[in-house]
Scaffold this motif. Structure first.
Motif, PDB file in Angstrom:
ATOM      1  N   MET A  92       2.780  -1.498   4.240  1.00 56.66           N
ATOM      2  CA  MET A  92       2.688  -0.103   3.813  1.00 56.66           C
ATOM      3  C   MET A  92       4.095   0.429   3.550  1.00 56.66           C
ATOM      4  O   MET A  92       4.995   0.236   4.371  1.00 56.66           O
TER       5      MET A  92
ATOM      6  N   LEU B 129       0.857  -1.181   0.000  1.00 57.75           N
ATOM      7  CA  LEU B 129       0.000   0.000   0.000  1.00 57.75           C
ATOM      8  C   LEU B 129       0.899   1.238   0.000  1.00 57.75           C
ATOM      9  O   LEU B 129       1.803   1.344   0.837  1.00 57.75           O
TER      10      LEU B 129
ATOM     11  N   SER C  75      -2.829   2.486   8.880  1.00 58.16           N
ATOM     12  CA  SER C  75      -2.322   1.109   8.899  1.00 58.16           C
ATOM     13  C   SER C  75      -3.018   0.282   9.984  1.00 58.16           C
ATOM     14  O   SER C  75      -3.432  -0.855   9.755  1.00 58.16           O
TER      15      SER C  75
END
Ligand code: ACO
Length: 328
Positions: free
Chosen positions: A276, A252, A266
């Protein structure tokens, strides 16, 4: 007609040479490294040289993306540039970039959606490609935020940095490319994050300079809450639309606003360690440039594999927010 997807075939980025650390900021405003680091996760940011303009940063990133893609400027059909710190109010910085790189066959325009600008630009270019209107697009996020920062305001000057990132999108048949895009806005909240001068509301004036109108204004707490909520919501919307579970996302890429916003997103999304991608510690908040910059870094580190599901997730002034799901 065959199903055409807009696939990223090259990435590039550029960070100005000069680095401004938290310790440097201690000499400029009443702040300290511990406060900045704990509240934002930012340790340093890059600042453009006096001779560098937003179009220069964009050109550097764009050339690298085109090199990786193996395309020459004449093969680009469209230059879409996300920025809130263009070289001029107009013409668009995209036009300046089109000229500087020699993309003589390309249309060119800027997208103004602040920190969501790159996702908005990517979504727009992808639609042109999917409909067959264009074959290849250069999508850029580039900012020289240091020129609109109030260097006397410790609430804001610690957060931002300069930089640029770019991708080359190409229409291809198959499974890889942009799978869906989701864009939102809430214009009623514009006053929480904006640059008052100089536009038609506050035209250029000496008193306006004294009132510091050309500099970014932000209500930090309100922005913080909205950013976490909106980035979470639009990520969930994207997962649901594509019938996916968050565990299926390989990486991400959030807009790199600050570490606490990213941690909030998150945590709410229940991301696993490393899912992430974060570089806000080294780059600060580079607004429209932050997602393509991070994407290019990760690409060069070999973190992106063909077939990976990649989620881009952004929030910014306007307010605007949006997400894009890609299969790499
Ligand atoms: N150094 C030291 N102290 C500071 C600084 C600084 N640089 N800036 C503010 N303070 C002080 C304040 O004056 C305040 O002091 P007081 O209690 O005596 O009044 C205290 O620190 C706490 O201030 P808050 O604003 O409540 O601090 P907060 O924990 O909210 O952190 C911050 C501020 C980092 C701006 C936070 O609100 C935030 O992250 N907001 C999101 C903003 C953001 O990322 N914007 C980017 C653009 S939008 C986007 O990209 C999505």
């Amino acid at each position: 007609m065959a199903d055409i997807k807009a696939r990223i075939i090259g990435t590039g980025s550029y960070l100005p040479e000069r680095i401004l650390t938290n310790f440097d900021l201690e000499q400029m405003v009443d702040t300290n490294n511990e406060w900045i680091s704990a509240r934002t996760g930012i340790n340093e940011r890059h600042i453009a040289a006096d001779s560098e303009q937003t179009s220069d940063l964009a050109v550097n990133a764009a050339r690298k993306a085109m090199d990786m893609a193996g395309v020459v400027p004449e093969e680009i059909d469209m230059v879409v540039l996300a920025t809130i710190t263009g070289d001029f109010p107009w013409p668009s910085t995209a036009c300046l970039v089109q000229d500087k790189i020699g993309a003589t066959n390309a249309s060119a325009w800027d997208v103004s959606a602040a920190c969501s600008g790159f996702v908005y630009a990517l979504a727009s270019a992808a639609k042109f490609i999917e409909t067959g209107t264009c074959k290849r697009a250069l999508v850029i996020g580039a900012e020289v935020l240091s020129r609109i920062i109030d260097w006397e305001d410790r609430n804001t000057c610690i957060l931002f940095g300069d930089g640029a990132g770019a991708v080359v999108l190409e229409g291809q048949e198959g499974e890889n490319g942009v799978l869906s895009t989701h864009l939102h806005a809430d214009g009623s909240q514009w006053e929480l994050l904006y640059q008052p001068g100089f536009g038609s509301r506050y035209p250029a004036s000496v008193s306006g300079i004294e009132e510091r109108l050309p500099f970014l204004k932000m209500a930090g707490n309100e922005v913080f809450k909205m950013a976490v909520r909106s980035m979470y919501d639009v990520a969930q919307e994207t997962l649901k639309f594509n019938n996916l579970d968050v565990t299926q996302i390989a990486k991400l890429f959030p807009h790199q606003a600050n570490r606490r916003i990213l941690d909030g997103v998150s945590k709410r999304l229940k991301l696993s360690e490393g899912q992430m991608y974060v570089n806000v510690d080294r780059c600060g908040n580079t607004s429209g440039a932050s997602i393509p910059l991070a994407l290019d870094e990760a690409n060069h580190k070999g973190l992106l594999n063909p077939g990976d599901l990649i989620l881009l997730d952004a929030f910014g002034g306007g307010f605007t927010w949006g997400a894009a799901l890609l299969r790499w």
